[in-house]
Design a protein around this motif. Sequence first.
Motif: not given
Length: 108
Positions: A54-55, A60-63
């Motif tokens: 679970t993320i 998700l904005e910073d790989k």
Amino acid sequence: MFGDMMGMLGKLKETQEKVKATKERMNTVILEEQSPDSLLKISITANRTIKSITIDDSLLEDKDQLEDYLILTLNKAIEKATTINETELAAVAKEGMPNIPGMDSFLK
């Protein structure tokens, strides 16, 4: 002596069956691990099979940050699962060992 050998073989087969059952049971033992800020959560079995990840959307904005979180949290989860797996299997194996003098100190 032959009777002792047959008894030991029977005990070995019993232990093998217990190890197999323990491995199967480890598939049902679910461990949870998460990043310190709870933005990433991982569920893993004691047999080290990932069940879910679970993320949080903010990751998700910073790989690069997401990759770091995944590596750290997955490694912690795998380490925890490995410890439980090895402890359980070692207990079953030790239980099935024949009583050989001096072997207790060797297994510790």
